[in-house]
Write an enzyme that holds these catalytic residues in place. Structure first.
Site, mmCIF file in Angstrom:
data_model
loop_
_atom_site.group_PDB
_atom_site.id
_atom_site.type_symbol
_atom_site.label_atom_id
_atom_site.label_comp_id
_atom_site.label_asym_id
_atom_site.label_seq_id
_atom_site.Cartn_x
_atom_site.Cartn_y
_atom_site.Cartn_z
ATOM 1 N N CYS A 148 -3.327 33.639 8.661
ATOM 2 C CA CYS A 148 -3.175 34.364 9.920
ATOM 3 C C CYS A 148 -2.861 33.446 11.085
ATOM 4 O O CYS A 148 -3.688 33.254 11.987
ATOM 5 C CB CYS A 148 -4.442 35.174 10.180
ATOM 6 S SG CYS A 148 -4.640 36.398 8.892
ATOM 7 N N ARG B 89 2.121 20.232 5.882
ATOM 8 C CA ARG B 89 3.121 19.356 6.519
ATOM 9 C C ARG B 89 4.141 20.113 7.389
ATOM 10 O O ARG B 89 4.426 19.669 8.498
ATOM 11 C CB ARG B 89 3.830 18.480 5.484
ATOM 12 C CG ARG B 89 2.858 17.584 4.680
ATOM 13 C CD ARG B 89 3.570 16.499 3.898
ATOM 14 N NE ARG B 89 4.116 15.495 4.769
ATOM 15 C CZ ARG B 89 5.372 15.397 5.112
ATOM 16 N NH1 ARG B 89 6.260 16.225 4.612
ATOM 17 N NH2 ARG B 89 5.758 14.477 5.948
ATOM 18 N N GLU C 262 0.842 -1.208 0.000
ATOM 19 C CA GLU C 262 0.000 0.000 0.000
ATOM 20 C C GLU C 262 0.875 1.254 0.000
ATOM 21 O O GLU C 262 0.800 2.071 0.915
ATOM 22 C CB GLU C 262 -0.885 0.020 1.247
ATOM 23 C CG GLU C 262 -1.812 -1.167 1.401
ATOM 24 C CD GLU C 262 -2.620 -1.110 2.713
ATOM 25 O OE1 GLU C 262 -2.330 -0.271 3.587
ATOM 26 O OE2 GLU C 262 -3.549 -1.916 2.847
ATOM 27 N N PRO C 263 1.693 1.442 -1.011
ATOM 28 C CA PRO C 263 2.597 2.593 -0.993
ATOM 29 C C PRO C 263 1.892 3.891 -1.354
ATOM 30 O O PRO C 263 1.037 3.917 -2.232
ATOM 31 C CB PRO C 263 3.619 2.233 -2.082
ATOM 32 C CG PRO C 263 2.812 1.457 -3.072
ATOM 33 C CD PRO C 263 1.809 0.666 -2.264
HETATM 34 N N1 LLP Z 1 -1.784 2.117 4.355
HETATM 35 C C1 LLP Z 1 -2.402 2.635 5.440
HETATM 36 C C2 LLP Z 1 -3.369 1.812 6.172
HETATM 37 C C3 LLP Z 1 -2.088 3.942 5.851
HETATM 38 O O1 LLP Z 1 -2.697 4.451 6.934
HETATM 39 C C4 LLP Z 1 -1.159 4.710 5.117
HETATM 40 C C5 LLP Z 1 -0.842 6.086 5.515
HETATM 41 C C6 LLP Z 1 -0.569 4.134 3.974
HETATM 42 C C7 LLP Z 1 -0.896 2.821 3.630
HETATM 43 C C8 LLP Z 1 0.415 4.865 3.098
HETATM 44 O O2 LLP Z 1 1.567 5.180 3.783
HETATM 45 P P1 LLP Z 1 2.820 5.817 3.015
HETATM 46 O O3 LLP Z 1 3.354 4.789 2.055
HETATM 47 O O4 LLP Z 1 2.356 7.035 2.313
HETATM 48 O O5 LLP Z 1 3.777 6.139 4.104
HETATM 49 N N2 LLP Z 1 -0.052 12.994 6.493
HETATM 50 C C9 LLP Z 1 1.179 12.359 6.905
HETATM 51 C C10 LLP Z 1 1.212 10.895 6.544
HETATM 52 C C11 LLP Z 1 0.027 10.116 7.065
HETATM 53 C C12 LLP Z 1 0.041 8.673 6.654
HETATM 54 C C13 LLP Z 1 -1.258 8.019 6.945
HETATM 55 N N3 LLP Z 1 -1.354 6.666 6.540
HETATM 56 C C14 LLP Z 1 2.345 13.109 6.304
HETATM 57 O O6 LLP Z 1 2.121 14.104 5.619
HETATM 58 O O7 LLP Z 1 3.496 12.761 6.543
#
Ligand code: LLP
Length: 423
Positions: free
Chosen positions: A345, A313, A274-275
């Site tokens: 603001c 972020r 799940e990337p």
């Molecule tokens: N699978 C599940 C169940 C997840 O909750 C997430 C991310 C992913 C896959 C994908 O993860 P990734 O490969 O993108 O690391 N808003 C935060 C990141 C929150 C991630 C939430 N879940 C940021 O801006 O760093």
């Protein structure tokens, strides 16, 4: 960011000069590189070619329909966490049989939508949720394919807000609880148990936590199979980190080796990945224009037209995003510390703090790097700011893939002066 470079003193994404994009669509604007996006998807595909797998792109990272269509064209799937993400994935042409659904708070309506769409797998996160899904499945006479999300209590060594695999986090269920719930689920004719799921956090830059998690999951697969559960899918979540500021995240091959090694000897297993960030994070920049310069005390501020509502972020996680002027700074020019801030603001409204930057005059353009993941998807209308457009660059061409919002978009669904006082 491989697709970003200076050429004749101008910043290009693929073969598109970014000043041309800013001229055509204005600022702020998100610009994605199609080559980078597809390159990352293909790179992952190749890294895992030694093992049966399905890539389910994590829609939450960047959910534009055009990006999702590219995922669909590759025959890949989607990792979703809401009814809205299911709607997007299906609209973009992703097969429901390649959709996996995680999240601790799926509503009855969302479970029903996903069930009726016949998605591939529900990743259940609690006994209560299991009960509700069983009820909905029985009412509709549809069998749900399920997995439980295991919380392995492994420290992902990342920002606490994006760590999900520690026992104090709200996500998943413990190993022992999972084993008990698998036992319960097996008795229910509305469930077909097919997998096991995990996601320990995001922006991981070390392999250790992935490897430790996989050891735990491999053991659980053996144990569950021993108890007669037909576990054929192992969903390992996302989480692979990228370079924002000198981090050295593992390469795709190393990552693939680390997660597959503990599975040696486990037969007939398909991995689900799940990337999100690793695919889209370094595939986009946020363009902004300098509005003003100012000095308060001994602090230099460069005020630009993109703010925390466009890219949250830095404000939310203290995240680092590189800043590059669209016009290449001439050699020998002094670089002085400056904070790049937006018009919102709040003192927390900053894109970069105390960076060594060349002089930037009002009207100059900058690119905020690494803005593809959780950039536009976390954007808001705070301060009644219309959301920025999204643009896709491919070769020497570019196309708007989401229009800039206008003031009418800000008030859609609101009605001035029509309060029904009897309510
Ligand atoms: N699978 C599940 C169940 C997840 O909750 C997430 C991310 C992913 C896959 C994908 O993860 P990734 O490969 O993108 O690391 N808003 C935060 C990141 C929150 C991630 C939430 N879940 C940021 O801006 O760093």
């Amino acid at each position: 960011m491989d697709f970003l470079r200076y050429q004749d003193n101008e910043l290009f994404l693929e073969d598109v000069p970014l000043t041309t994009v800013a001229g055509a669509v204005g600022t702020p604007a998100y610009v994605y590189s199609m080559g980078a996006f597809i390159g990352c998807l293909t790179g992952l595909e190749q890294a895992f070619q030694g093992i049966r797998h399905l890539i389910c792109y994590s829609v939450k990272a960047a959910s534009n329909l055009t990006l999702l269509s590219l995922v669909a064209e590759k025959g890949m799937g989607a990792d979703i966490v809401s009814g809205g993400e299911l709607f997007r994935a299906l609209k973009a042409g992703i097969s429901p049989r390649r959709v996996v659904y995680s999240g601790v708070g799926k509503t009855r309506a969302e479970l029903l939508e996903a069930l009726e769409a016949e998605i591939f797998m529900f990743n259940l996160e609690s006994e209560d949720e299991m009960g509700l899904l069983a009820e909905v499945a029985r009412e509709r006479d549809i069998v749900a394919q399920i997995a439980f999300r295991v919380n392995p209590d492994v420290d992902p060594h990342t920002h606490p807000y994006v760590a999900t695999g520690l026992k104090e986090n709200k996500f998943g269920v413990s190993r022992d609880e999972a084993l008990r719930l698998y036992g319960e689920a097996k008795k229910n004719p509305w469930f077909k148990v097919i997998g096991i799921d995990c996601h320990i956090g995001s922006q991981l830059t070390e392999l250790g936590p992935f490897a430790d998690t996989m050891e735990i999951l491999a053991d659980m697969v053996r144990e569950l199979r021993g108890q007669g559960h037909a576990i054929r899918y192992l969903d390992i979540g996302g989480g692979l980190g990228i370079r924002y500021d000198g981090e050295e995240p593992p390469g795709l091959q190393e990552y693939a080796q680390a997660v597959t090694k503990p599975l040696a000897g486990v037969k007939d297993l398909t991995l689900i990945l799940e990337p999100g960030r690793a695919v889209v994070g370094n595939s986009a920049v946020l363009l902004a224009r300098v509005l003003y310069n100012k000095v308060n005390g001994d602090k230099r501020f460069v005020i630009v037209d993109a703010g925390m509502n466009d890219l949250i972020r830095p404000s939310l996680y203290g995240a680092y995003h590189g800043i590059m002027p669209l016009e290449e700074p001439k050699g020998g020019i002094p670089l002085d510390p400056a904070s790049v801030v937006g018009p919102v603001c709040e003192s927390g409204d900053f894109l970069a703090k105390d960076r060594r930057l060349p002089p930037l005059a009002p009207g100059d353009l900058i690119a905020v790097l690494g803005a593809g993941a959780y950039g536009f998807s976390m954007a808001s209308n705070y301060n009644s700011r219309p959301r920025a457009p999204e643009v896709l660059a491919y070769g020497a061409a570019f196309q708007v893939i989401r229009e800039r919002e206008g003031y009418d978009d800000l008030v859609r669904g609101e009605y001035p002066g029509q309060l029904n006082k009897t309510l």
